[in-house]
Scaffold this active site. Structure first.
Site, PDB file in Angstrom:
ATOM      1  N   ASN A 125     -50.576  81.223  44.442  1.00 17.27           N
ATOM      2  CA  ASN A 125     -51.092  81.265  43.370  1.00 17.27           C
ATOM      3  C   ASN A 125     -52.589  81.157  43.586  1.00 17.27           C
ATOM      4  OD1 ASN A 125     -51.975  80.003  40.787  1.00 17.27           O
ATOM      5  ND2 ASN A 125     -51.197  78.080  41.164  1.00 17.27           N
ATOM      6  N   GLU A 163     -44.345  70.262  43.190  1.00 11.23           N
ATOM      7  CA  GLU A 163     -45.672  70.060  43.496  1.00 11.23           C
ATOM      8  C   GLU A 163     -46.259  68.659  43.029  1.00 11.23           C
ATOM      9  OE1 GLU A 163     -47.698  73.948  43.962  1.00 11.23           O
ATOM     10  OE2 GLU A 163     -47.878  73.552  41.723  1.00 11.23           O
ATOM     11  N   GLY A 197     -54.628  70.743  46.132  1.00 12.72           N
ATOM     12  CA  GLY A 197     -55.965  71.031  46.372  1.00 12.72           C
ATOM     13  C   GLY A 197     -56.833  69.947  46.750  1.00 12.72           C
ATOM     14  N   SER A 244     -51.208  71.699  49.181  1.00 10.30           N
ATOM     15  CA  SER A 244     -52.116  71.378  50.293  1.00 10.30           C
ATOM     16  C   SER A 244     -51.174  72.085  51.584  1.00 10.30           C
ATOM     17  CB  SER A 244     -52.708  70.083  50.688  1.00 10.30           C
ATOM     18  OG  SER A 244     -53.634  69.818  49.636  1.00 10.30           O
TER      19      SER A 244
HETATM   20  C1  PEP Z   1     -50.948  74.861  43.524  1.00 13.22           C
HETATM   21  O1  PEP Z   1     -51.914  75.125  42.853  1.00 13.22           O
HETATM   22  O2  PEP Z   1     -50.155  75.258  43.311  1.00 13.22           O
HETATM   23  C2  PEP Z   1     -51.223  74.578  45.116  1.00 13.22           C
HETATM   24  C3  PEP Z   1     -50.353  74.043  45.682  1.00 13.22           C
HETATM   25  O3  PEP Z   1     -52.574  74.561  45.443  1.00 13.22           O
HETATM   26  P1  PEP Z   1     -53.052  73.944  47.026  1.00 13.22           P
HETATM   27  O4  PEP Z   1     -52.067  74.639  48.031  1.00 13.22           O
HETATM   28  O5  PEP Z   1     -54.578  74.549  47.189  1.00 13.22           O
HETATM   29  O6  PEP Z   1     -53.155  72.647  47.118  1.00 13.22           O
END
Ligand code: PEP
Length: 249
Positions: A9, A166, A172, A212
């Site tokens: 993403n 998620e 993030g 993350s």
């Molecule tokens: C996301 O925004 O879908 C995501 C998983 O971000 P990150 O990997 O940066 O935590």
């Protein structure tokens, strides 16, 4: 059999030229044949990135789409437009869309129908915020998100979806769910799908973990029986890291 999937993403990162370069870099890497890789780019990148994809394991996706078919909706991009670029996937219900653009479970039900009607695959995101986890409501929250947005679909349509769990507190933030936490809630999600659509549909649904996930922790996360890959934000912006994650099964 469900697929192993690693989807990047890109969010609102990379200008067009940088995006095309990143897609070329990803396509130039050796990708294991047990994984499907998806690049979810900003809308304006789709058409050029589509031409830059030269690896048979790599597919293209958008990060959102309109909740209307077409017409006077200034600034919106329809599922049909996305389809016309060569994209085959659409992320829906990302926590950033839910939090900053007030997308509700009902609105996401409409978007899901339009994405499916155009022959695209939704990557449907669900997940709890920190307070919900801390108060023990996380299982209830993800079940409600699934039920309210998706459980009016036929079994045939539901079978076309990819689900991404998620936890919002992990996105993030550098705080990843532990492999045990991920497995526990992915199993709850799969059981909830089975309660509505039966075991075969549930067993064939790919459920991705996002939050993350990186080159150092992907292997442990993906080793869980109910974790079928990842939705990757920050680490999808570097081809080497992203492909290390994709090759972690
Ligand atoms: C996301 O925004 O879908 C995501 C998983 O971000 P990150 O990997 O940066 O935590």
């Amino acid at each position: 059999m469900r697929k192993n999937i690693v989807a990047g993403n890109w969010k609102m990162n990379k200008n067009l030229q940088e995006g095309v370069e990143l897609a070329k870099a990803v396509c130039g890497k050796t990708i294991a044949n047990n994984v499907t890789v998806i690049l979810c780019t900003p809308f304006i990148h789709l058409s050029e990135v589509s031409k830059a994809i030269t690896n048979k394991s790599v597919f293209l996706g958008a990060q959102n789409c309109a909740d209307k078919v077409s017409g006077a909706y200034t600034g919106e991009v329809s599922a049909e437009m996305i389809k016309s670029t060569g994209a085959t996937y659409v992320i829906l219900g990302h926590s950033e869309r839910r939090a900053y653009y007030h997308e509700t479970n009902n609105l996401l039900a409409e978007k899901t129908k339009l994405v499916l009607a155009n022959g695209l695959t939704p990557i449907f995101c669900i997940g709890e915020v920190l307070e919900e986890r801390e108060s023990g409501k996380h299982f209830e929250i993800v079940k409600k998100q699934l039920t309210e947005s998706l459980f009016e679909l036929s079994a045939d349509d539901f079978s076309k979806l990819v689900i991404a769990y998620e936890p919002v507190w992990a996105i993030g933030t550098g705080k990843t769910a532990s492999p045990e936490q991920a497995q526990e809630i992915h199993k709850v999600i799969r059981d909830h799908i089975a309660s509505k659509y039966g075991k075969t549909v549930a067993d064939n649904t790919s459920i991705l973990y996002g939050g993350s996930c990186n080159a150092a922790n992907a292997k442990q996360l993906f080793a869980n029986p109910d974790v079928d890959g990842g939705l990757i934000g920050g680490a999808s912006l570097k081809a080497d890291d992203f492909i290390t994650i994709a090759n972690s099964f």
